[in-house]
Design an enzyme around this catalytic site. Structure first.
Site, PDB file in Angstrom:
ATOM      1  N   GLY A  82      24.314 -19.699  30.084  1.00  0.00           N
ATOM      2  CA  GLY A  82      23.932 -19.986  28.704  1.00  0.00           C
ATOM      3  C   GLY A  82      22.868 -18.978  28.297  1.00  0.00           C
ATOM      4  O   GLY A  82      22.671 -17.946  28.962  1.00  0.00           O
ATOM      5  N   LEU A  83      22.140 -19.295  27.233  1.00  0.00           N
ATOM      6  CA  LEU A  83      21.144 -18.319  26.783  1.00  0.00           C
ATOM      7  C   LEU A  83      20.097 -18.061  27.854  1.00  0.00           C
ATOM      8  O   LEU A  83      19.673 -16.916  28.051  1.00  0.00           O
ATOM      9  CB  LEU A  83      20.499 -18.796  25.494  1.00  0.00           C
ATOM     10  CG  LEU A  83      21.433 -18.626  24.298  1.00  0.00           C
ATOM     11  CD1 LEU A  83      20.829 -19.226  23.048  1.00  0.00           C
ATOM     12  CD2 LEU A  83      21.775 -17.160  24.068  1.00  0.00           C
ATOM     13  N   ALA A  84      19.700 -19.098  28.594  1.00  0.00           N
ATOM     14  CA  ALA A  84      18.675 -18.895  29.610  1.00  0.00           C
ATOM     15  C   ALA A  84      19.233 -18.109  30.795  1.00  0.00           C
ATOM     16  O   ALA A  84      18.665 -17.078  31.194  1.00  0.00           O
ATOM     17  CB  ALA A  84      18.127 -20.249  30.069  1.00  0.00           C
ATOM     18  N   HIS A 124      18.854 -36.839  17.807  1.00  0.00           N
ATOM     19  CA  HIS A 124      18.863 -35.993  16.602  1.00  0.00           C
ATOM     20  C   HIS A 124      19.299 -36.819  15.402  1.00  0.00           C
ATOM     21  O   HIS A 124      20.300 -37.524  15.468  1.00  0.00           O
ATOM     22  CB  HIS A 124      19.842 -34.836  16.843  1.00  0.00           C
ATOM     23  CG  HIS A 124      19.661 -33.705  15.894  1.00  0.00           C
ATOM     24  ND1 HIS A 124      19.813 -33.844  14.540  1.00  0.00           N
ATOM     25  CD2 HIS A 124      19.343 -32.402  16.105  1.00  0.00           C
ATOM     26  CE1 HIS A 124      19.595 -32.665  13.959  1.00  0.00           C
ATOM     27  NE2 HIS A 124      19.307 -31.777  14.885  1.00  0.00           N
ATOM     28  N   SER A 151      23.838 -29.683  11.626  1.00  0.00           N
ATOM     29  CA  SER A 151      22.580 -28.987  11.898  1.00  0.00           C
ATOM     30  C   SER A 151      21.403 -29.478  11.053  1.00  0.00           C
ATOM     31  O   SER A 151      21.552 -29.802   9.874  1.00  0.00           O
ATOM     32  CB  SER A 151      22.780 -27.499  11.627  1.00  0.00           C
ATOM     33  OG  SER A 151      21.541 -26.858  11.587  1.00  0.00           O
ATOM     34  N   ARG A 176      12.359 -34.609  14.303  1.00  0.00           N
ATOM     35  CA  ARG A 176      13.564 -35.354  14.656  1.00  0.00           C
ATOM     36  C   ARG A 176      13.299 -36.780  15.113  1.00  0.00           C
ATOM     37  O   ARG A 176      14.036 -37.696  14.752  1.00  0.00           O
ATOM     38  CB  ARG A 176      14.288 -34.614  15.775  1.00  0.00           C
ATOM     39  CG  ARG A 176      14.825 -33.316  15.276  1.00  0.00           C
ATOM     40  CD  ARG A 176      15.462 -32.518  16.359  1.00  0.00           C
ATOM     41  NE  ARG A 176      15.947 -31.285  15.754  1.00  0.00           N
ATOM     42  CZ  ARG A 176      16.569 -30.328  16.412  1.00  0.00           C
ATOM     43  NH1 ARG A 176      16.762 -30.452  17.708  1.00  0.00           N
ATOM     44  NH2 ARG A 176      16.991 -29.265  15.784  1.00  0.00           N
ATOM     45  N   ARG A 182      11.169 -32.159  21.064  1.00  0.00           N
ATOM     46  CA  ARG A 182      11.340 -30.733  20.780  1.00  0.00           C
ATOM     47  C   ARG A 182      11.535 -30.527  19.280  1.00  0.00           C
ATOM     48  O   ARG A 182      12.319 -31.231  18.651  1.00  0.00           O
ATOM     49  CB  ARG A 182      12.560 -30.187  21.527  1.00  0.00           C
ATOM     50  CG  ARG A 182      12.873 -28.755  21.151  1.00  0.00           C
ATOM     51  CD  ARG A 182      13.987 -28.191  21.975  1.00  0.00           C
ATOM     52  NE  ARG A 182      15.289 -28.713  21.646  1.00  0.00           N
ATOM     53  CZ  ARG A 182      16.031 -28.351  20.586  1.00  0.00           C
ATOM     54  NH1 ARG A 182      15.554 -27.478  19.708  1.00  0.00           N
ATOM     55  NH2 ARG A 182      17.218 -28.867  20.381  1.00  0.00           N
TER      56      ARG A 182
HETATM   57  C1  LIG Z   1      25.324 -29.145  18.869  1.00  0.00           C
HETATM   58  C2  LIG Z   1      24.025 -28.511  19.260  1.00  0.00           C
HETATM   59  C3  LIG Z   1      23.379 -27.650  18.399  1.00  0.00           C
HETATM   60  C4  LIG Z   1      22.163 -27.057  18.763  1.00  0.00           C
HETATM   61  N1  LIG Z   1      21.547 -26.223  17.877  1.00  0.00           N
HETATM   62  C5  LIG Z   1      20.368 -25.646  18.239  1.00  0.00           C
HETATM   63  C6  LIG Z   1      19.714 -24.743  17.353  1.00  0.00           C
HETATM   64  O1  LIG Z   1      20.179 -24.469  16.258  1.00  0.00           O
HETATM   65  N2  LIG Z   1      18.548 -24.193  17.764  1.00  0.00           N
HETATM   66  C7  LIG Z   1      17.994 -24.461  18.979  1.00  0.00           C
HETATM   67  O2  LIG Z   1      16.943 -23.908  19.296  1.00  0.00           O
HETATM   68  N3  LIG Z   1      18.619 -25.295  19.842  1.00  0.00           N
HETATM   69  C8  LIG Z   1      19.781 -25.889  19.502  1.00  0.00           C
HETATM   70  N4  LIG Z   1      20.392 -26.745  20.379  1.00  0.00           N
HETATM   71  C9  LIG Z   1      19.882 -26.854  21.762  1.00  0.00           C
HETATM   72  C10 LIG Z   1      20.329 -25.627  22.555  1.00  0.00           C
HETATM   73  O3  LIG Z   1      21.625 -25.250  22.189  1.00  0.00           O
HETATM   74  C11 LIG Z   1      20.315 -25.851  24.061  1.00  0.00           C
HETATM   75  O4  LIG Z   1      19.142 -26.485  24.448  1.00  0.00           O
HETATM   76  C12 LIG Z   1      20.391 -24.520  24.789  1.00  0.00           C
HETATM   77  O5  LIG Z   1      21.481 -23.769  24.319  1.00  0.00           O
HETATM   78  C13 LIG Z   1      20.496 -24.719  26.293  1.00  0.00           C
HETATM   79  O6  LIG Z   1      20.663 -23.450  26.887  1.00  0.00           O
HETATM   80  P1  LIG Z   1      20.648 -23.271  28.457  1.00  0.00           P
HETATM   81  O7  LIG Z   1      20.893 -21.829  28.718  1.00  0.00           O
HETATM   82  O8  LIG Z   1      19.432 -23.889  29.004  1.00  0.00           O
HETATM   83  O9  LIG Z   1      21.888 -24.153  28.984  1.00  0.00           O
HETATM   84  P2  LIG Z   1      23.460 -24.167  28.589  1.00  0.00           P
HETATM   85  O10 LIG Z   1      23.778 -23.356  27.394  1.00  0.00           O
HETATM   86  O11 LIG Z   1      23.830 -25.621  28.587  1.00  0.00           O
HETATM   87  O12 LIG Z   1      24.153 -23.455  29.806  1.00  0.00           O
HETATM   88  C14 LIG Z   1      24.298 -24.068  31.050  1.00  0.00           C
HETATM   89  C15 LIG Z   1      25.072 -23.117  31.941  1.00  0.00           C
HETATM   90  O13 LIG Z   1      25.013 -23.602  33.263  1.00  0.00           O
HETATM   91  C16 LIG Z   1      26.298 -23.663  33.831  1.00  0.00           C
HETATM   92  N5  LIG Z   1      26.269 -24.764  34.795  1.00  0.00           N
HETATM   93  C17 LIG Z   1      25.726 -25.996  34.662  1.00  0.00           C
HETATM   94  N6  LIG Z   1      25.812 -26.680  35.809  1.00  0.00           N
HETATM   95  C18 LIG Z   1      26.421 -25.861  36.680  1.00  0.00           C
HETATM   96  C19 LIG Z   1      26.791 -25.994  38.025  1.00  0.00           C
HETATM   97  N7  LIG Z   1      26.535 -27.111  38.731  1.00  0.00           N
HETATM   98  N8  LIG Z   1      27.434 -24.961  38.618  1.00  0.00           N
HETATM   99  C20 LIG Z   1      27.710 -23.817  37.940  1.00  0.00           C
HETATM  100  N9  LIG Z   1      27.369 -23.634  36.668  1.00  0.00           N
HETATM  101  C21 LIG Z   1      26.723 -24.645  36.044  1.00  0.00           C
HETATM  102  C22 LIG Z   1      27.251 -23.839  32.673  1.00  0.00           C
HETATM  103  O14 LIG Z   1      28.528 -23.368  33.014  1.00  0.00           O
HETATM  104  C23 LIG Z   1      26.552 -22.960  31.628  1.00  0.00           C
HETATM  105  O15 LIG Z   1      26.927 -21.623  31.842  1.00  0.00           O
HETATM  106  C24 LIG Z   1      21.591 -27.345  20.023  1.00  0.00           C
HETATM  107  C25 LIG Z   1      22.235 -28.224  20.890  1.00  0.00           C
HETATM  108  C26 LIG Z   1      23.422 -28.828  20.497  1.00  0.00           C
HETATM  109  C27 LIG Z   1      24.044 -29.828  21.414  1.00  0.00           C
END
Ligand SMILES: Cc1cc2nc3c(=O)[nH]c(=O)nc-3n(C[C@H](O)[C@H](O)[C@H](O)COP(=O)(O)OP(=O)(O)OC[C@H]3O[C@@H](n4cnc5c(N)ncnc54)[C@H](O)[C@@H]3O)c2cc1C
Length: 637
Positions: free
Chosen positions: A42-44, A266, A284, A330, A435
């Site tokens: 994901g983004l992180a 939310h 959103s 929120r 948040r």
């Molecule tokens: C509908 C929606 C809209 C949102 N809009 C916003 C917004 O406009 N602005 C904002 O700041 N935030 C927003 N958020 C929150 C934000 O999108 C998330 O908090 C953020 O994208 C999480 O990013 P991440 O990289 O931490 O995890 P994720 O994007 O959830 O990525 C997780 C990754 O880990 C991998 N993974 C997980 N478990 C395993 C495992 N056991 N083995 C292998 N791979 C695994 C997955 O395949 C994926 O690649 C929104 C959330 C939702 C639900």
């Protein structure tokens, strides 16, 4: 277990700079001698994997998706905050810091939040340089809009697809490194355990989701960026396969879990429509820039919204919180919606809905302008509800959306297991008990592009790491344990599906550990969850085998973990005898129904140590000091 937060000394504005200078560096020629595992794209995780590889480390990157681009981050709609002050409306790093600490109801670590606000400005530059198509003003400057809990306009966006565009930026960077050979990418591969050697994280165990093959991988450090655990509630706005398995299994290996009860509900989601629904959809928060939230003044008013005259409408957010109005944070907006629905003034067939009305904005700005701002969101709403939001108000209701809790990490984003780092929504770091909108993307990218690249170097340069391979007995033991669990799940051959257990767990959690909680309900949940878990291990039906694509088996492992984790959430919620942010304990509220914190007893992060399934977890406390933002009762009036 010891919680060493490693917050640098000195004035808050200088901590990160000073820390970066004081941390040890790994010389460029030595970086290629180290291997780092990154789980999650994901983004992180995507930004971390690309950046670590750019720096010269060997990166092994894992995702259970078929492509890094499918990570749940792609769903983010509204935007990303940054203290650029392009609008000249009074924003600053300090204000973003202040808003975030206050928005989190004073349950976050000040030093982390300040660093986040500082880095926010670099993130926008980085993403623009990558070609992320942020919305622009007529003259070419990047545009901004407002999000809840802020009185300035600091949210950068790409229509209603900000997460997608940011992820494409990180994905390009990652693909470039994959092509160069710096990152080895493993898709369709689920991490199912962390392997510790001499107390340090030295690898992972995975299952290939297409063939069922169980593999092990060794490294010098492990980074988890595996997202949040909102799906413990079954119904949420999260991607269906988001889950807690990676962080829960790391917790069982010794990583403390912090503030698990801090869940974000939310306020603007499409209401639940039936018992067999499996997913909720977010509308959103950006819509609250132009949409006005209201319900009828009279209970049980079943007239069509356009037939209800202005004088008979209650724009309750504008009434109760005149300074922030529809852009109240929120947690506050969600509780206010629940309150008016509990009073019998909710709309729609179930009475669990409120209106989000664009009539005024359309009249003021014209339909075309609204279409340009939110077109894709309006289209999505119409496809799901078959109602045209340009003509009738949207109906919305709060839903589970984000989890502020996560694995406890120090200032360097390292968990209580040396070498195990945790980024993005998977950690507990920056958002306290609530948040603010558009700050999750900011945190994920800050962690991945700008923090871990420095702090992991410091760990590697200081740690004395023996050469370890997957032949080490710890790897073999972890692999054997996983095979045994898989066989056990397949051997139960009970009568209920995995989804049936998940749905029942979700109902318990929503009812007793959801938008508002009380001791009686939490105790009830703590009685029901172990019973459900016992039934799961006796009566779940997981068809198929372990040497093929088997989605029931994948889900079974994740639901088994949720059934353990849910108990910790309720325990945490029960122990925190105060209300703060998204954690609203009905017993602790002010005379006008707002959250009543108890700073004398609870100004700490609760970090739980695993003590065995069914045993009471051990609580450790990281005291939180507020030296820059004075502790006050949060007010948006
Ligand atoms: C509908 C929606 C809209 C949102 N809009 C916003 C917004 O406009 N602005 C904002 O700041 N935030 C927003 N958020 C929150 C934000 O999108 C998330 O908090 C953020 O994208 C999480 O990013 P991440 O990289 O931490 O995890 P994720 O994007 O959830 O990525 C997780 C990754 O880990 C991998 N993974 C997980 N478990 C395993 C495992 N056991 N083995 C292998 N791979 C695994 C997955 O395949 C994926 O690649 C929104 C959330 C939702 C639900």
């Amino acid at each position: 277990m010891e919680l060493r937060s490693r917050i640098p000394s000195g004035p808050i504005e200088d901590k990160w700079d000073k820390h970066r200078f004081e941390m040890k560096l790994v010389n460029p020629a030595n970086k290629r001698k180290y291997t780092v595992i990154v789980v999650g794209t994901g983004l992180a995780g995507g930004s971390a994997a690309a950046t670590l590889s750019e720096l010269g480390y060997n990166v092994l990157c894992f995702s259970f998706h078929d492509s890094p681009r499918r990570a749940h981050s792609i769903a983010a709609q509204g935007g990303i905050n940054a203290a650029k002050n392009y609008q000249n409306d009074g924003d600053s790093i300090y204000r973003l810091f202040y808003d975030t600490v206050k928005g989190g109801d004073f349950r976050a670590r000040e030093a982390n939040v300040y660093r986040l606000a500082q880095i926010s400005v670099n993130i926008i530059d980085q993403c623009v340089a990558q070609g992320v198509p942020f919305a622009r003003e007529y003259g070419g400057l990047l545009a901004n809009r407002s999000f809840g809990g802020a009185q300035v306009s600091r949210t950068f966006y790409a229509r209603g697809q900000t997460g997608q565009q940011l992820l494409l930026g990180a994905y390009q960077a990652l693909e470039k490194e994959i092509a160069r050979g710096g990152v080895k990418m493993f898709t369709h591969t689920e991490m199912l355990d962390v392997v510790l050697v001499d107390g340090k994280a030295r690898g992972i165990v995975t299952r290939d989701l297409r063939t069922g093959a169980i593999e092990t991988y060794a490294a010098d450090a492990v980074v988890l960026a595996t997202g949040g655990y909102g799906n413990v509630f079954y119904l949420s706005t999260n991607a269906k396969n988001s889950n807690a398995t990676a962080i829960w299994r790391a917790h069982k290996r010794g990583a403390a879990f912090a503030n698990p009860c801090f869940t974000q509900i939310h306020p603007t989601c499409i209401p639940v429509s039936g018992d067999y629904q499996s997913k909720l959809t977010l509308m959103s928060e950006s819509l609250r820039n132009d949409g006005r939230v209201w319900v009828p003044r009279a209970r049980g008013d079943k007239r069509a919204p356009r037939e209800i005259p202005e004088a008979e409408r209650d724009y309750y957010l504008e009434r109760k919180y005149p300074s922030y109005g529809n852009l109240s944070p929120r947690d506050i907006a969600s509780r206010a919606a629940k309150e008016v629905c509990d009073e019998g003034r909710g709309v729609g067939e179930t009475g669990r809905g409120v209106y989000l009305d664009f009539a005024d904005a359309i009249q003021r700005l014209g339909e075309q302008r609204i279409r340009e701002r939110y077109g894709n969101l309006f289209e999505m709403y119409e496809r799901i509800t078959d109602e045209n939001p340009y003509q009738v108000p949207m109906r919305i209701y709060p839903a589970v959306h984000y989890t502020m809790g996560g694995l406890w990490v120090d200032y360097n984003l390292m968990s209580t297991i040396p070498g195990l780092h945790v980024l993005g929504e998977a950690n507990f770091s920056d958002h306290g008990a609530n948040r603010l909108g558009a700050s999750a993307l900011m945190q994920g990218l800050a962690d991945g592009y700008f923090i871990i690249p420095y702090t992991i170097g410091d760990y590697l340069a200081n740690a004395k790491l023996e050469k370890v391979t997957t032949e080490h007995p710890e790897f073999r033991a972890a692999r054997d344990a996983l095979t045994a669990t898989t066989n056990r799940l397949l051997g139960i051959k009970g009568k209920r599906t995995v989804d049936a257990f998940h749905r029942e767990l979700g109902a318990i959690m929503w009812e007793d550990c959801g938008m508002s909680r009380n001791a009686e309900g939490l105790r009830r949940a703590l009685g029901r969850i172990p019973d459900l878990r016992e039934e799961f291990w006796r009566n779940v039906n997981v068809p198929g085998s372990d040497v093929e694509l088997n989605q029931a088996l994948e889900k079974a492992g994740r639901v088994a973990d949720f059934l353990e984790f849910a108990e910790l959430m309720c325990t945490d919620a029960l122990h925190r005898e105060e209300s703060c942010g998204g954690h609203f304990r009905e017993e602790y509220q002010t005379a006008d129904g707002e959250a009543q914190r108890d700073d004398s007893r609870f100004a700490y992060a609760a970090a739980w140590e695993f003590a065995g399934v069914g045993n009471a977890s051990v609580l450790h406390k990281e005291a939180l000091a507020f030296e820059n933002v004075p502790l006050t009762q949060r007010s948006y009036k």
